[in-house]
Design a protein around this motif. Structure first.
Motif, short mmCIF file in Angstrom:
data_model
loop_
_atom_site.label_atom_id
_atom_site.label_comp_id
_atom_site.label_asym_id
_atom_site.label_seq_id
_atom_site.Cartn_x
_atom_site.Cartn_y
_atom_site.Cartn_z
N ARG A 127 0.85 -1.21 0.00
CA ARG A 127 0.00 0.00 0.00
C ARG A 127 0.88 1.24 0.00
O ARG A 127 0.56 2.23 -0.66
N LEU A 128 1.96 1.21 0.75
CA LEU A 128 2.88 2.34 0.79
C LEU A 128 3.51 2.56 -0.59
O LEU A 128 3.62 3.69 -1.06
N TRP A 134 3.08 5.84 -3.04
CA TRP A 134 4.19 6.56 -3.67
C TRP A 134 3.98 6.70 -5.17
O TRP A 134 4.24 7.75 -5.75
N ARG A 135 3.49 5.65 -5.80
CA ARG A 135 3.30 5.68 -7.26
C ARG A 135 2.06 6.46 -7.67
O ARG A 135 1.89 6.75 -8.86
N ALA A 138 4.62 11.97 1.14
CA ALA A 138 3.17 12.21 1.23
C ALA A 138 2.72 13.22 0.18
O ALA A 138 1.68 13.03 -0.45
N VAL A 139 3.48 14.27 0.01
CA VAL A 139 3.12 15.27 -0.99
C VAL A 139 3.19 14.67 -2.39
O VAL A 139 2.28 14.83 -3.20
N TRP A 173 0.05 14.10 -4.78
CA TRP A 173 0.11 14.81 -6.06
C TRP A 173 -0.13 13.85 -7.22
O TRP A 173 -0.89 14.15 -8.15
N ARG A 174 0.52 12.69 -7.16
CA ARG A 174 0.34 11.71 -8.24
C ARG A 174 -1.07 11.14 -8.28
O ARG A 174 -1.64 10.92 -9.35
#
Length: 99
Positions: A3-4, A8-9, A64-65, A69-70
């Protein structure tokens, strides 16, 4: 861990990326770091406090940002929701990084 990695992706839905990973997990990590920082400062261990306060929080806040954002980029709903999530994540993580 998957999940992490998905966060990120930017593979997570925007609501999960923002509310779960940026707000809830981000606040938990940052509050834990602040508590560790204060404890270490009270024990007169400034270098350890500095590391405890920033070694995990700043990299997570950056992640996190980027993850939010993605996810916002892939969001299919109203554009204003994606823009608000982006702006709020940048503001929240910047403030938490500076505290």
């Amino acid at each position: 861990m998957t999940r992490l990695r998905a966060f990120w992706r930017g593979d997570l839905p925007l609501d999960e990326a923002f509310w779960t990973w940026t707000v809830l997990v981000g606040l938990a990590i940052n509050l834990s770091a602040i508590i560790a920082l204060l404890i270490l400062l009270s024990l007169d261990r400034p270098w350890e406090a500095l590391i405890a306060g920033y070694a995990f929080t700043v990299p997570y806040n950056i992640m996190a940002v980027i993850g939010t954002w993605r996810s916002a980029k892939r969001y299919q709903g109203p554009r204003v929701h994606a823009d608000l999530a982006r702006g709020a994540s940048v503001i929240l993580m910047t403030v938490l990084s500076l505290v």
